[in-house]
Scaffold this motif. Sequence first.
Motif, PDB file in Angstrom:
ATOM      1  N   UNK A   1     -73.868 -11.787 -76.590  1.00 34.87           N
ATOM      2  CA  UNK A   1     -72.490 -11.280 -76.591  1.00 34.87           C
ATOM      3  C   UNK A   1     -71.742 -11.622 -75.303  1.00 34.87           C
ATOM      4  N   UNK A   2     -72.411 -11.490 -74.153  1.00 35.34           N
ATOM      5  CA  UNK A   2     -71.721 -11.788 -72.890  1.00 35.34           C
ATOM      6  C   UNK A   2     -71.399 -13.275 -72.759  1.00 35.34           C
ATOM      7  N   UNK A   3     -72.278 -14.121 -73.298  1.00 36.87           N
ATOM      8  CA  UNK A   3     -72.006 -15.560 -73.267  1.00 36.87           C
ATOM      9  C   UNK A   3     -70.827 -15.881 -74.188  1.00 36.87           C
ATOM     10  N   UNK A   4     -70.752 -15.217 -75.326  1.00 34.85           N
ATOM     11  CA  UNK A   4     -69.647 -15.439 -76.259  1.00 34.85           C
ATOM     12  C   UNK A   4     -68.308 -15.015 -75.661  1.00 34.85           C
ATOM     13  N   UNK A   5     -68.343 -14.003 -74.767  1.00 36.98           N
ATOM     14  CA  UNK A   5     -67.101 -13.555 -74.114  1.00 36.98           C
ATOM     15  C   UNK A   5     -66.686 -14.464 -72.972  1.00 36.98           C
ATOM     16  N   UNK A   6     -67.543 -15.396 -72.615  1.00 35.89           N
ATOM     17  CA  UNK A   6     -67.246 -16.267 -71.493  1.00 35.89           C
ATOM     18  C   UNK A   6     -67.551 -15.632 -70.158  1.00 35.89           C
ATOM     19  N   UNK A   7     -68.332 -14.523 -70.177  1.00 35.64           N
ATOM     20  CA  UNK A   7     -68.690 -13.832 -68.938  1.00 35.64           C
ATOM     21  C   UNK A   7     -69.856 -14.538 -68.253  1.00 35.64           C
ATOM     22  N   UNK A   8     -70.106 -14.161 -67.009  1.00 38.13           N
ATOM     23  CA  UNK A   8     -71.255 -14.711 -66.285  1.00 38.13           C
ATOM     24  C   UNK A   8     -72.536 -14.250 -66.965  1.00 38.13           C
ATOM     25  N   UNK A   9     -73.517 -15.135 -67.015  1.00 42.36           N
ATOM     26  CA  UNK A   9     -74.780 -14.809 -67.681  1.00 42.36           C
ATOM     27  C   UNK A   9     -75.942 -15.010 -66.725  1.00 42.36           C
ATOM     28  N   UNK A  10     -77.057 -14.313 -67.033  1.00 43.84           N
ATOM     29  CA  UNK A  10     -78.290 -14.524 -66.285  1.00 43.84           C
ATOM     30  C   UNK A  10     -79.427 -14.718 -67.277  1.00 43.84           C
ATOM     31  N   UNK A  11     -80.663 -14.584 -66.803  1.00 41.64           N
ATOM     32  CA  UNK A  11     -81.826 -14.873 -67.640  1.00 41.64           C
ATOM     33  C   UNK A  11     -81.894 -13.973 -68.876  1.00 41.64           C
ATOM     34  N   UNK A  12     -81.262 -12.808 -68.828  1.00 40.37           N
ATOM     35  CA  UNK A  12     -81.314 -11.894 -69.973  1.00 40.37           C
ATOM     36  C   UNK A  12     -80.503 -12.424 -71.155  1.00 40.37           C
ATOM     37  N   UNK A  13     -79.568 -13.329 -70.895  1.00 39.40           N
ATOM     38  CA  UNK A  13     -78.845 -13.973 -71.989  1.00 39.40           C
ATOM     39  C   UNK A  13     -79.798 -14.850 -72.810  1.00 39.40           C
ATOM     40  N   UNK A  14     -80.687 -15.554 -72.124  1.00 34.19           N
ATOM     41  CA  UNK A  14     -81.702 -16.356 -72.832  1.00 34.19           C
ATOM     42  C   UNK A  14     -82.635 -15.470 -73.651  1.00 34.19           C
ATOM     43  N   UNK A  15     -82.920 -14.260 -73.156  1.00 35.48           N
ATOM     44  CA  UNK A  15     -83.782 -13.348 -73.904  1.00 35.48           C
ATOM     45  C   UNK A  15     -83.106 -12.912 -75.199  1.00 35.48           C
TER      46      UNK A  15
ATOM     47  N   UNK B   1     -89.932 -17.488 -68.242  1.00 31.79           N
ATOM     48  CA  UNK B   1     -90.309 -16.867 -66.970  1.00 31.79           C
ATOM     49  C   UNK B   1     -90.323 -17.917 -65.862  1.00 31.79           C
ATOM     50  N   UNK B   2     -90.803 -19.108 -66.194  1.00 24.56           N
ATOM     51  CA  UNK B   2     -90.781 -20.203 -65.213  1.00 24.56           C
ATOM     52  C   UNK B   2     -89.339 -20.580 -64.879  1.00 24.56           C
ATOM     53  N   UNK B   3     -88.489 -20.692 -65.899  1.00 23.61           N
ATOM     54  CA  UNK B   3     -87.082 -21.017 -65.656  1.00 23.61           C
ATOM     55  C   UNK B   3     -86.432 -19.962 -64.769  1.00 23.61           C
ATOM     56  N   UNK B   4     -86.741 -18.703 -65.040  1.00 24.77           N
ATOM     57  CA  UNK B   4     -86.189 -17.612 -64.238  1.00 24.77           C
ATOM     58  C   UNK B   4     -86.614 -17.735 -62.777  1.00 24.77           C
ATOM     59  N   UNK B   5     -87.870 -18.138 -62.551  1.00 23.06           N
ATOM     60  CA  UNK B   5     -88.359 -18.292 -61.178  1.00 23.06           C
ATOM     61  C   UNK B   5     -87.649 -19.418 -60.448  1.00 23.06           C
ATOM     62  N   UNK B   6     -87.090 -20.370 -61.204  1.00 25.33           N
ATOM     63  CA  UNK B   6     -86.360 -21.487 -60.601  1.00 25.33           C
ATOM     64  C   UNK B   6     -84.850 -21.264 -60.613  1.00 25.33           C
ATOM     65  N   UNK B   7     -84.429 -20.090 -61.053  1.00 28.38           N
ATOM     66  CA  UNK B   7     -83.000 -19.781 -61.079  1.00 28.38           C
ATOM     67  C   UNK B   7     -82.233 -20.520 -62.150  1.00 28.38           C
ATOM     68  N   UNK B   8     -82.907 -20.906 -63.246  1.00 28.58           N
ATOM     69  CA  UNK B   8     -82.287 -21.693 -64.315  1.00 28.58           C
ATOM     70  C   UNK B   8     -82.048 -20.805 -65.535  1.00 28.58           C
ATOM     71  N   UNK B   9     -80.840 -20.855 -66.063  1.00 28.25           N
ATOM     72  CA  UNK B   9     -80.514 -20.210 -67.334  1.00 28.25           C
ATOM     73  C   UNK B   9     -80.305 -21.324 -68.356  1.00 28.25           C
TER      74      UNK B   9
END
Length: 500
Positions: free
Chosen positions: A293-307, A234-242
């Motif tokens: 799955x989206x990271x494996x496809x090489x797609x753009x990722x956000x904080x939900x990828x870390x989840x 949650x802290x990483x998300x607040x700083x825009x970090x994945x």
Amino acid sequence: MSEPRWILELLGEDSRSIELPLTGSLVLGSSRERAGFVLEGQGVDEAHCAIGRTKEGDWAVKDLGSRYGTMLNGTRVAAARLKLGDQLVLGSRRLEVRPVQVAAPAVGSARPSDVPQRIGGYRIERLIGKGAMGAVYLAVQESLRRPVALKLLAARLESDRDFVDRFQAEARAAAALSHPNVVVVYDVGAENGAHYLSMEYMAGGSLEQKLAASGPLPWKAVLTVLADAAAGLAYAESRGIVHRDIKPANLMYSGLGTVKIADLGLATTLEQEASEVGEGGRKVFGTPHFISPEQARGAAVDHRSDLYSLGATAYRLLSGKTSFEGATTRDILRALQNDAPRPLRELVPDLPAELDALVRRLMEKEPAARFPTAEALRRECERLRLVAEHGPALEVKRGARAQLGLGLVLLLVVGASVAWYVTRSATTDSGPRERNTAPGADVRADLPQDDGFMLGKPDKTETQSDEEQVLRERERVAAQALRELAPFLAPDERVRGQYP
């Protein structure tokens, strides 16, 4: 000669351990706020006892005024030295002092001969881990006499000037991050061509090491891991970090038993370049068993990828297995895209249905189907932890309190309305007003007296004063309502400044 390393092992079905502190003290108790090693059980005080290192280099325990005392080998003690094999009893919980077991000779071994004894003001003690970027050593920062984890870049990366420059820049940026569930970066530098990064030393090791040493974790322990990791994310998300590489090896136990995220701010590009997986010439960054799955496809990722990665981590911690298996990286990534993991409850029969549902939601293939934020996940973990601690009756009790709170709201609203009506009636004339039909008469005289408020001009000064009294009464009743409801409201639902 290396310093002795002891652990305190909690005995029972939720067995877990923590390394005794090299510096400072370790508080044992039932409070997550006051204790470094949290014990749930009858007769365990919030801050029950503390363990610290003595001047002679061993450890001692001190009772902190607990109600039922601290028992050492069957005897109640106020303070006593500890030795290997000792058993402590705190209420209904039993713990044993044991030596640290080194899982593999390569980790925990003495400093290799080709590694300098000192670098940049740090004295290197022993190897504690290896990663794609290099090796990690337990070292002592001599100026402050504190233990640190010292990462030395691999020789193959030291020759890459561009990589080294970005390594130093990102390390300095990571040093600005500060959160109780994020490993602290202290320093970055170079000496005689060797590049290093010093970080907070995590005495409990990684969750991957814990898994290798003790097997799958009890579900209550995994629930605590998820809550701590979610707070850090949650802290990483607040700083825009994945992070992009959440896995058991990057979740660490501190000397106080808190789980912290390692390499936050570094894993985004550097760890990726140092350890890329891929197929068919396409680069896929991360660890195949834990990436989304989206990271494996090489797609753009956000904080939900870390989840997702945290869910895959929980799957492994609970079952001892990864969610998808395969002989090659390609097989694993194909299964990740197309298959569903084996149901966790087949592997962990005693897993509560709600925790199983939580992990399944984290591992949904579509990001929108997962928890929307890490904070939402943290709150759900805390709810499940409270239910696990106090039983299903807690949910019933909370529902009853909510109904009581609603009843209080309705009662107070009705009371406020009655008070307003009575006050209003007292300010109006008791008899009918005589109509003036003379030519040129002011038609406003036919309006009710309090309609002067609508015209912006009350009939009497006294009326304005009475209306102010009504407003004050409304404010008083509303404030009283908030005071009555405060115990039933979550902290973020309370209105700041409206109640004591």
